[in-house]
Scaffold this motif. Structure first.
Motif, PDB file in Angstrom:
ATOM      1  N   ASP A   1     -15.673  34.021 -14.966  1.00 35.98           N
ATOM      2  CA  ASP A   1     -15.990  34.245 -13.676  1.00 35.98           C
ATOM      3  C   ASP A   1     -16.376  32.815 -12.847  1.00 35.98           C
ATOM      4  O   ASP A   1     -17.249  32.269 -12.928  1.00 35.98           O
ATOM      5  CB  ASP A   1     -16.914  35.164 -13.272  1.00 35.98           C
TER       6      ASP A   1
ATOM      7  N   LYS B   1     -11.934  40.166 -11.458  1.00 40.19           N
ATOM      8  CA  LYS B   1     -11.647  40.835 -12.757  1.00 40.19           C
ATOM      9  C   LYS B   1     -10.087  40.978 -12.826  1.00 40.19           C
ATOM     10  O   LYS B   1      -9.489  40.673 -13.736  1.00 40.19           O
ATOM     11  CB  LYS B   1     -12.093  42.237 -12.913  1.00 40.19           C
TER      12      LYS B   1
ATOM     13  N   GLN C   1      -7.662  39.032 -15.757  1.00 41.98           N
ATOM     14  CA  GLN C   1      -7.042  39.809 -16.328  1.00 41.98           C
ATOM     15  C   GLN C   1      -5.420  39.190 -16.504  1.00 41.98           C
ATOM     16  O   GLN C   1      -4.745  39.189 -17.377  1.00 41.98           O
ATOM     17  CB  GLN C   1      -6.850  41.265 -16.044  1.00 41.98           C
TER      18      GLN C   1
END
Length: 276
Positions: free
Chosen positions: A142, A126, A130
């Motif tokens: 992902d 994550k 970001q």
């Protein structure tokens, strides 16, 4: 430091490694006359003194830092030529960029946006996704997803025109399957350690092209690297390109730096400081 150093250590690089061997393919430092240069080597970078060929060395502008310069040298040049020379990305096309928080990927995201492309960035955590979003990616996915092909197509609202690939194995096939007819796949690594066979049936069914890229193949071109280095330096100086910088290790902690690189949990360019 970069993943080529890992391949050299494991003797899985594209060229055989003959011992004794000093790793390191990108250096920044000063000449005996005090001028600051960044350059590419074929090994020998993990040293207090390194020799570079004048064709693969460039004087660093005063307003570009050592860490920025060395990030541009191998990984910046690779990102530039993957997009411009190999894949020939055009404004309005959709591009898949793997390892989007890594050295090549983070620069490629920014350069692709500068061309006017829509960028789908792949990353494993994550935090890394970001970062890719902060760098301008239009969508982030992902990279470990079992439904990567479908997720890429959904993010792109259909098949994609261009994809970069550096993982190998199942990820290679998942990304290739997301390409539109006449799509282009530019391959520049196999970080998983798995080299991949390409089915001619797959190539013909979708009329896709797969091109390999290895930066040393550009060394004989007198214009290619000077052109890309000038563009990269200018982009950094204009604040339109931000190399993502990570930890700087002293040279005697090269083992710890390799461990961080192997774990793939770091973010940003890892460097060694021979003065440390």
């Amino acid at each position: 430091m970069n993943y080529a150093d890992m391949h050299v250590r494991d003797d899985t690089y594209l060229v055989p490694v003959t011992l004794p061997y000093i790793p390191g393919n990108e250096v920044v430092g000063r000449t005996a006359e005090g001028k600051r240069f960044v350059g590419l080597t074929l090994g020998g970078g993990y040293a207090e003194q390194a020799h570079v060929h004048r064709r693969t060395a460039w004087e660093v502008p005063d307003d570009v830092s050592d860490e920025q310069a060395v990030a541009l040298c191998l990984q910046g040049n690779s990102a530039y030529h993957l997009l411009h020379t190999v894949a020939d990305v055009k404004s309005g096309q959709t591009v898949v960029i793997p390892a989007a928080a890594g050295g090549v990927g983070s620069i490629a995201v920014q350069l692709a946006k500068g061309i006017g492309a829509k960028v789908i960035a792949l990353a494993s955590t994550k935090e890394k996704r970001q970062l890719a979003e902060d760098l301008g990616a239009d969508a982030t996915l992902d990279s470990t997803s079992e439904n990567l092909t479908e997720e890429i197509k959904e993010a792109a609202s259909g098949p994609v025109q261009v994809a970069l690939e550096m993982t190998g194995g199942p990820t290679f096939h998942a990304i290739a399957a997301a390409l539109a007819p006449h799509g282009r796949l530019a391959v520049y690594g196999y970080a998983s350690g798995q080299t991949t066979d390409v089915s001619t049936k797959v190539l013909m069914e979708q009329s896709i092209s797969v091109s390999g890229f290895w930066l040393p193949s550009m060394f004989g071109d007198r214009n290619a690297l000077p052109t890309s280095m000038k563009a990269l330096f200018n982009a950094v100086r204009a604040n339109s390109l931000r190399p993502v910088l990570g930890h700087v290790y002293p040279l005697h902690e090269a083992g710890a730096a390799h461990a961080a690189l192997a774990a793939r949990t770091h973010i940003g360019k890892l460097c060694l400081d021979t003065a440390g």
